[in-house]
Scaffold this motif. Structure first.
Motif, mmCIF file in Angstrom:
data_model
loop_
_atom_site.group_PDB
_atom_site.id
_atom_site.type_symbol
_atom_site.label_atom_id
_atom_site.label_comp_id
_atom_site.label_asym_id
_atom_site.label_seq_id
_atom_site.Cartn_x
_atom_site.Cartn_y
_atom_site.Cartn_z
ATOM 1 N N ASN A 86 -5.804 7.365 0.791
ATOM 2 C CA ASN A 86 -5.928 8.678 0.159
ATOM 3 C C ASN A 86 -6.339 9.701 1.209
ATOM 4 O O ASN A 86 -7.485 9.730 1.656
ATOM 5 N N LEU A 87 -5.399 10.547 1.609
ATOM 6 C CA LEU A 87 -5.648 11.568 2.631
ATOM 7 C C LEU A 87 -5.832 12.922 1.969
ATOM 8 O O LEU A 87 -4.927 13.412 1.288
ATOM 9 N N ASP A 88 -7.005 13.521 2.157
ATOM 10 C CA ASP A 88 -7.277 14.819 1.545
ATOM 11 C C ASP A 88 -8.111 15.665 2.490
ATOM 12 O O ASP A 88 -9.072 15.187 3.103
ATOM 13 N N LYS A 89 -7.758 16.939 2.581
ATOM 14 C CA LYS A 89 -8.455 17.883 3.451
ATOM 15 C C LYS A 89 -9.792 18.316 2.877
ATOM 16 O O LYS A 89 -10.656 18.838 3.580
ATOM 17 N N LEU A 90 -9.971 18.115 1.575
ATOM 18 C CA LEU A 90 -11.189 18.522 0.861
ATOM 19 C C LEU A 90 -11.456 20.016 1.030
ATOM 20 O O LEU A 90 -12.527 20.444 1.481
ATOM 21 N N THR A 91 -10.458 20.814 0.662
ATOM 22 C CA THR A 91 -10.700 22.239 0.523
ATOM 23 C C THR A 91 -11.544 22.439 -0.732
ATOM 24 O O THR A 91 -12.000 21.472 -1.344
ATOM 25 N N TYR A 92 -11.719 23.676 -1.173
ATOM 26 C CA TYR A 92 -12.633 23.945 -2.287
ATOM 27 C C TYR A 92 -12.305 23.128 -3.535
ATOM 28 O O TYR A 92 -13.187 22.778 -4.318
ATOM 29 N N ALA A 93 -11.010 22.798 -3.772
ATOM 30 C CA ALA A 93 -10.624 22.102 -5.000
ATOM 31 C C ALA A 93 -10.605 20.586 -4.851
ATOM 32 O O ALA A 93 -10.394 19.875 -5.828
ATOM 33 N N MET A 134 0.840 -1.198 0.000
ATOM 34 C CA MET A 134 0.000 0.000 0.000
ATOM 35 C C MET A 134 0.872 1.243 0.000
ATOM 36 O O MET A 134 1.988 1.229 0.515
ATOM 37 N N ILE A 135 0.365 2.327 -0.622
ATOM 38 C CA ILE A 135 1.037 3.615 -0.550
ATOM 39 C C ILE A 135 0.080 4.645 0.027
ATOM 40 O O ILE A 135 -1.144 4.473 -0.033
ATOM 41 N N LEU A 136 0.634 5.703 0.592
ATOM 42 C CA LEU A 136 -0.160 6.818 1.095
ATOM 43 C C LEU A 136 -0.063 7.962 0.097
ATOM 44 O O LEU A 136 1.049 8.408 -0.231
ATOM 45 N N VAL A 137 -1.206 8.431 -0.391
ATOM 46 C CA VAL A 137 -1.270 9.571 -1.301
ATOM 47 C C VAL A 137 -1.954 10.711 -0.568
ATOM 48 O O VAL A 137 -3.051 10.542 -0.034
ATOM 49 N N THR A 138 -1.308 11.871 -0.521
ATOM 50 C CA THR A 138 -1.933 13.043 0.080
ATOM 51 C C THR A 138 -2.437 13.967 -1.023
ATOM 52 O O THR A 138 -1.804 14.090 -2.072
ATOM 53 N N GLY A 139 -3.571 14.604 -0.790
ATOM 54 C CA GLY A 139 -4.160 15.455 -1.819
ATOM 55 C C GLY A 139 -4.725 14.662 -2.982
ATOM 56 O O GLY A 139 -4.790 15.157 -4.112
ATOM 57 N N GLY A 140 -5.165 13.445 -2.722
ATOM 58 C CA GLY A 140 -5.612 12.557 -3.789
ATOM 59 C C GLY A 140 -7.037 12.767 -4.250
ATOM 60 O O GLY A 140 -7.551 11.953 -5.030
ATOM 61 N N ALA A 141 -7.692 13.841 -3.804
ATOM 62 C CA ALA A 141 -9.004 14.198 -4.341
ATOM 63 C C ALA A 141 -8.925 15.488 -5.157
ATOM 64 O O ALA A 141 -9.942 15.984 -5.629
ATOM 65 N N GLY A 142 -7.712 16.032 -5.310
ATOM 66 C CA GLY A 142 -7.523 17.213 -6.137
ATOM 67 C C GLY A 142 -7.344 16.841 -7.593
ATOM 68 O O GLY A 142 -7.535 15.680 -7.991
ATOM 69 N N PHE A 143 -6.969 17.810 -8.391
ATOM 70 C CA PHE A 143 -6.876 17.592 -9.839
ATOM 71 C C PHE A 143 -5.801 16.565 -10.193
ATOM 72 O O PHE A 143 -6.097 15.486 -10.733
ATOM 73 N N ILE A 144 -4.542 16.859 -9.885
ATOM 74 C CA ILE A 144 -3.472 15.936 -10.264
ATOM 75 C C ILE A 144 -3.522 14.681 -9.392
ATOM 76 O O ILE A 144 -3.407 13.554 -9.898
ATOM 77 N N GLY A 145 -3.711 14.849 -8.091
ATOM 78 C CA GLY A 145 -3.781 13.695 -7.204
ATOM 79 C C GLY A 145 -4.916 12.754 -7.557
ATOM 80 O O GLY A 145 -4.756 11.529 -7.548
ATOM 81 N N GLY A 146 -6.091 13.311 -7.874
ATOM 82 C CA GLY A 146 -7.226 12.473 -8.244
ATOM 83 C C GLY A 146 -6.969 11.701 -9.519
ATOM 84 O O GLY A 146 -7.309 10.515 -9.633
#
Length: 352
Positions: free
Chosen positions: A30-37, A1-13
């Motif tokens: 997939n760790l993401d803060k879910l800011t506006y983007a 397994m790998i940890l991806v941060t920001g994986g709900a954003g444009f490039i990360g997603g």
């Protein structure tokens, strides 16, 4: 397994979706803060895929990050998490300092503690991959050679300054503590699932909605354009084969002036979805006041990654931009969710 941060954003997603296109791929936390983007609708195809574990949280939360590392024992961290819009950084730099600098610092410290407790092959094979931008190098004149990995850092916006700071932290954690890091600096990405505040998706959506197509200044600002799928492929190569402590520039070999990018989009839309009045979408182009500190030209020399790792982009700008325009035409539901703001309901809907 790998940890991806920001994986709900444009490039990360895009990276997460691309990763799971391989049915044998290992899992992702997939760790993401879910800011506006950050948009969970981008990850909807993975809703029933048990290999994908989404966690709503901040890379600046030490207890959360340390807990995830301890629980899931990832072999690598790929850090996409960042505030990334220059205009927003000009109006409100605080969030950029907090996420891009302090967040990266916290992630590095958690990774260092985790890596320090690993043994044998697990320790030898662990990687921390930091994803950054060409904007840290500053601006080029029309005749300057493209940015190489040897260029000095000369950031000109709060955004690029915060990313430059994070790059320096990553470098220091390698040289001081031996943390096994690699860094990539990419040129302007474009492609599916791009939040419509950046140039290409903004132009596509404004054109379709009969709105002005705003161009800063004279429109002659030059960028090197990289299709996001190519970027994802390059990151996989660096993660697998990159030399520890090294930086790799990732570019598309596609320098284009902003005005030419916009005109190309208009030409494609004229063919794929003509205006009802028969006129060209180019009639909607409007020049607006340039933004403060607007860098004139970026260009990436991606020779090193091709020479050392064998990666080169598969898409030309012509092929990539046609795919991008077609994707926006084919995915009105995703677009409407962003425009209406309903994409924010995904967290409550899926993870309540």
């Amino acid at each position: 397994m790998i940890l991806v941060t920001g994986g709900a954003g444009f490039i990360g997603g895009n990276f997460v979706l691309d990763w799971f296109a391989d049915p044998h791929a290992e899992g992702i936390v997939n760790l993401d803060k879910l800011t506006y983007a950050g948009n969970l609708a981008t990850l909807e195809p993975l809703q029933k895929d048990g290999r994908h574990v989404f966690v709503h949280g901040d890379i600046g939360d030490k207890d959360l990050v340390s807990g995830l590392l301890k629980q899931h024992q990832p072999r690598a961290i790929v850090n996409f998490a960042a505030e990334s819009h220059v205009d927003r950084s000009i109006h409100g730099p605080g969030e950029f300092i907090q996420t891009n600098i302090f967040g990266t610092f916290n992630l590095l410290e958690c990774a260092r503690e985790y890596w320090g407790n690993l043994q044998g092959l697990d320790k030898d094979q662990f990687r921390f991959h930091h994803v950054s931008t060409d904007e840290v190098y500053g601006s080029l004149s029309a005749t300057d050679p493209a940015f190489s990995e040897e260029n000095s850092y000369e950031p000109n916006s709060p955004y690029s300054a915060s990313k430059a700071s994070s790059d320096h932290l990553v470098r220091a954690w390698f040289h001081t503590y031996g943390l096994p890091v690699v860094t990539t600096n990419c040129s302007n990405n474009y492609g599916p699932y791009h939040f419509p505040e950046k140039l290409i998706p903004l132009v596509i959506l404004n054109a379709l909605n009969k709105k002005p197509l705003p161009i800063y200044g004279d429109g002659q600002q030059i960028r090197d354009w990289l299709y996001v799928g190519d970027h994802c492929a390059a990151i996989r190569e660096v993660l697998a084969k990159g030399k520890l402590g090294e930086t790799y520039n990732i570019g598309g070999w596609n320098e284009k002036a902003n005005i030419d990018v916009v005109k190309t989009i208009c030409q494609i839309l004229d063919i794929l979805k003509p205006r009802e009045d028969g006129k060209s979408y180019a009639d909607q182009i409007t020049f607006v006041k340039d933004r403060p500190g607007h860098d004139r030209r970026y260009a990436i020399d991606a020779s090193k990654i091709e020479r050392d790792l064998g990666w080169r982009p598969a898409e030309t700008f012509d092929s990539g931009i046609r795919k991008t325009v077609q994707w926006y035409l084919d995915n009105p539901a995703w677009i409407q969710g962003v425009v209406s703001g309903s994409y924010r309901d995904w967290l409550q809907k899926q993870y309540s």
